[in-house]
Design a protein around this motif. Structure first.
Motif, mmCIF file in Angstrom:
data_model
loop_
_atom_site.group_PDB
_atom_site.id
_atom_site.type_symbol
_atom_site.label_atom_id
_atom_site.label_comp_id
_atom_site.label_asym_id
_atom_site.label_seq_id
_atom_site.Cartn_x
_atom_site.Cartn_y
_atom_site.Cartn_z
ATOM 1 N N ALA A 1 -13.213 6.326 2.839
ATOM 2 C CA ALA A 1 -12.096 5.439 2.535
ATOM 3 C C ALA A 1 -10.721 6.219 2.895
ATOM 4 N N GLU A 2 -10.278 7.438 2.382
ATOM 5 C CA GLU A 2 -9.226 8.025 2.612
ATOM 6 C C GLU A 2 -8.705 7.981 3.842
ATOM 7 N N VAL A 3 -9.555 7.790 5.090
ATOM 8 C CA VAL A 3 -8.925 7.886 6.266
ATOM 9 C C VAL A 3 -8.245 6.521 6.866
ATOM 10 N N ILE A 4 -8.785 5.652 6.095
ATOM 11 C CA ILE A 4 -8.185 4.340 6.185
ATOM 12 C C ILE A 4 -7.560 3.742 4.937
ATOM 13 N N PRO A 5 -6.376 4.143 4.349
ATOM 14 C CA PRO A 5 -5.925 3.860 3.157
ATOM 15 C C PRO A 5 -5.123 2.639 3.091
ATOM 16 N N PHE A 6 -5.838 1.449 3.283
ATOM 17 C CA PHE A 6 -4.786 0.168 3.242
ATOM 18 C C PHE A 6 -4.434 -0.125 1.893
ATOM 19 N N ALA A 7 -4.702 0.560 1.016
ATOM 20 C CA ALA A 7 -3.898 0.303 -0.410
ATOM 21 C C ALA A 7 -2.730 0.768 -0.623
ATOM 22 N N ASP A 8 -2.295 1.884 0.274
ATOM 23 C CA ASP A 8 -1.139 2.575 0.305
ATOM 24 C C ASP A 8 0.127 1.843 0.841
ATOM 25 N N ALA A 9 1.179 1.500 0.254
ATOM 26 C CA ALA A 9 2.239 0.706 0.706
ATOM 27 C C ALA A 9 2.766 1.416 1.953
ATOM 28 N N HIS A 10 2.909 2.771 1.992
ATOM 29 C CA HIS A 10 3.740 3.418 2.996
ATOM 30 C C HIS A 10 2.879 3.293 4.174
ATOM 31 N N MET A 11 1.569 3.166 4.252
ATOM 32 C CA MET A 11 0.700 2.923 5.286
ATOM 33 C C MET A 11 1.243 1.825 6.063
ATOM 34 N N TRP A 12 1.266 0.566 5.311
ATOM 35 C CA TRP A 12 1.957 -0.544 5.584
ATOM 36 C C TRP A 12 3.133 -0.623 6.097
ATOM 37 N N LEU A 13 3.939 -0.050 5.404
ATOM 38 C CA LEU A 13 5.220 0.138 5.996
ATOM 39 C C LEU A 13 5.366 0.709 7.255
ATOM 40 N N ILE A 14 4.919 1.798 7.591
ATOM 41 C CA ILE A 14 4.679 2.592 8.816
ATOM 42 C C ILE A 14 4.255 1.626 9.874
ATOM 43 N N GLY A 15 3.036 1.137 9.418
ATOM 44 C CA GLY A 15 2.357 0.129 10.759
ATOM 45 C C GLY A 15 3.332 -0.904 10.739
ATOM 46 N N ILE A 16 3.845 -1.836 9.931
ATOM 47 C CA ILE A 16 4.621 -2.795 10.065
ATOM 48 C C ILE A 16 5.843 -2.456 11.200
ATOM 49 N N CYS A 17 6.563 -1.352 10.575
ATOM 50 C CA CYS A 17 7.640 -0.998 11.416
ATOM 51 C C CYS A 17 7.296 -0.669 13.016
ATOM 52 N N ALA A 18 6.096 0.061 13.170
ATOM 53 C CA ALA A 18 5.808 0.342 14.253
ATOM 54 C C ALA A 18 5.393 -0.793 15.322
ATOM 55 N N GLY A 19 4.486 -1.762 14.650
ATOM 56 C CA GLY A 19 4.315 -2.767 15.224
ATOM 57 C C GLY A 19 5.450 -3.819 15.679
#
Length: 192
Positions: free
Chosen positions: A47-65
């Motif tokens: 699960a740690e490879v794909i940490p969707f519960a981490d808000a920082h991952m969402w922020l980075i992903g949404i900004c890059a997108g």
């Protein structure tokens, strides 16, 4: 006569759209099965490879997108359409789908492609080698230098995001965001 011709053309487009959708799901399922099998075999499927519960991952992903979508809209606005045309494949994939089906397609594509390319391939051949393979998989773009350059830049961005964060989640989120927004754009804003 013209009405009959339009009916035949609609049936042909429906058949093409259905075949493209089937082909899409088939290839993505192969990507997912191969990737999950390989990552499980190597002991890297956790699960740690794909940490969707981490808000920082969402922020980075949404900004890059968002950055990718903004660049794509600039290219659509300023680059002649014939340089940015994929032969109508994306139009056929998205044009007659509901928004939720477009979202599902975007999520499936993001998971399948990012698990394979950033999760498996990038560990073997690095960011640049993965980018080359990612571009080659998008064969319908190879005759259009603008599309090749764009897909290569997007792949490099995804690769370096994974290198920087050590997680697949931001690349999957960015990829799904781009595919969803551009799929909705093709469905609701572009007239075929």
């Amino acid at each position: 006569m013209n009405e009959n011709h339009n009916g035949i053309e609609d049936k042909w487009q429906n058949k093409q759209a259905r075949l493209i959708l089937i082909s899409f799901y088939f290839t993505q399922m192969i990507f997912i099965l191969l990737s999950v099998s390989f990552l499980w075999w190597k002991g890297q499927l956790y699960a740690e490879v794909i940490p969707f519960a981490d808000a920082h991952m969402w922020l980075i992903g949404i900004c890059a997108g968002g950055l990718i979508v903004a660049l794509e809209f600039v290219l659509i606005r300023y680059v002649p359409q014939h340089h940015f045309d994929d032969g109508g494949i994306n139009q056929l994939l998205f044009a007659r789908r509901s928004w939720w089906h477009i979202l599902f397609i975007a999520i499936v594509a993001a998971i399948g492609e990012e698990l394979l390319f950033r999760g498996v391939v990038q560990a073997w051949v690095g960011v640049w080698g993965t980018t080359l393979l990612f571009v080659l998989v998008h064969t319908r773009y190879l005759k259009k230098w603008v599309l090749v350059a764009f897909v290569a830049a997007v792949s490099l961005l995804f690769g370096y995001i994974v290198e920087w964060t050590h997680h697949l989640a931001p690349a999957i989120i960015a990829h799904a965001s781009v595919d969803f927004i551009m799929g909705c754009y093709l469905r609701y804003a572009v007239k075929a």
